[in-house]
Design an enzyme around this catalytic site. Structure first.
Site: not given
Ligand code: PDD
Length: 287
Positions: A33, A147, A180, A205
């Site tokens: 996703y 992801k 993270e 991620l």
């Molecule tokens: N999540 N790490 C994890 C485990 C994440 O699920 C996310 C983002 C990030 C940050 O990635 P980005 O900057 O590309 O949004 C880091 C999204 C927002 C979610 O699962 O809703």
């Protein structure tokens, strides 16, 4: 106005948007996703998000459900139909619908689902006061760079945070080094003003916001290091913050029972947030 969702080529009422019971996303979490921020009619960092989607699909040997250019069109259409200026676009691709069998099905088309949800522009309280996080062991698989929709450890972590009445959980590996957050990347600023975030390998991620922040930090002449840091180092940091596409740069003012610095959001986090907001305004409007 009813919310509209996209399901495999059709725009349907959100309340009636359904997938088949034998969708492999539902049965095996066999899907990936993306979450893209729609901010004042601008899709923030859309191309890097779609690049990452392509990479997640490749890593799992999954096909694009439709051509990337068609995905662009469908995204704009779902935004147009929902008439939100600011919100989150959720894109999910699964390996498709097939009788339950672990190995990949043959000749099955991957499924594509998209939704758009309105969100407030900025959460002032979070920005002014920062948020608290807890730390807990990272129990996820070894390919967190993909992801994947398989988010059970993240769900459990976020629930533990909610139960502790805090916003996020920062996870740590077997060596006590922070990986993270459950839905965000983790950052600290050391006593000597160096911005630190874990290197983007298979353990985290590779956040799109993370990448943009590193780029902006470079432009702002802020020194940074992509390296692991321990929970202990985070406790003693000058500043801490988290980043993701939903909330950009969010200051962290408490980790477990340790108040970070003087307990108010730090100036470097605030400067990075302001610069990030400027950066967002540089994307073209979609309509
Ligand atoms: N999540 N790490 C994890 C485990 C994440 O699920 C996310 C983002 C990030 C940050 O990635 P980005 O900057 O590309 O949004 C880091 C999204 C927002 C979610 O699962 O809703």
């Amino acid at each position: 106005m009813p919310r509209i969702a996209y399901v495999n080529g059709r725009y349907v009422d959100h309340g009636e948007a359904v997938v088949h019971v034998e969708d492999r996303g539902y049965q095996f979490a066999d899907g990936v996703y993306e979450v893209v921020h729609l901010f004042r009619n601008r899709l923030i960092d859309l191309e890097p998000h779609l690049d990452r989607l392509g990479r997640s699909l490749d890593e799992l040997d999954m096909a694009w459900p439709i051509h990337r250019s068609a995905l662009h069109v469908a995204m704009r259409e779902i935004i147009r139909r929902n008439r939100f200026a600011t919100g989150l676009v959720y894109i999910q691709v699964t390996r498709g619908v097939a009788p339950r069998d672990h190995k990949f099905p043959k000749d099955v088309r991957s499924s594509l689902v998209m939704t758009v949800r309105a969100i407030p522009e900025f959460l002032d309280d979070m920005r002014e006061n920062g948020v608290a996080v807890i730390t807990l062991e990272d129990i996820r698989w070894a390919r967190r760079d993909i992801k994947s929709v398989s988010l059970l450890p993240n769900v459990l972590g976020k629930q533990a945070a909610a139960a502790a009445d805090v916003y996020e959980a920062w996870m740590y590996d077997g060596e006590g080094m922070v990986t993270e957050g459950t839905s965000s990347n983790a950052w600290i600023i050391s006593g000597d003003g160096v911005l630190i975030t874990r290197a983007a390998d298979h353990d985290i991620l590779q956040g799109i916001t993370r990448q943009a922040i590193l780029q902006l930090a470079q432009e702002m002449n802020i020194s940074f290091e992509e390296r692991s840091f321990s929970v202990e180092e985070a406790y003693n940091a000058r500043e801490a913050f988290m980043s993701n596409s939903s909330h950009f740069v969010t200051p962290v003012t408490r980790i477990d029972d340790r108040v970070i610095a003087n307990g108010i959001p730090g100036s470097l986090s605030a400067a990075l947030h302001s610069r990030y907001v400027e950066f967002m305004s540089e994307f073209p409007k979609i309509s």
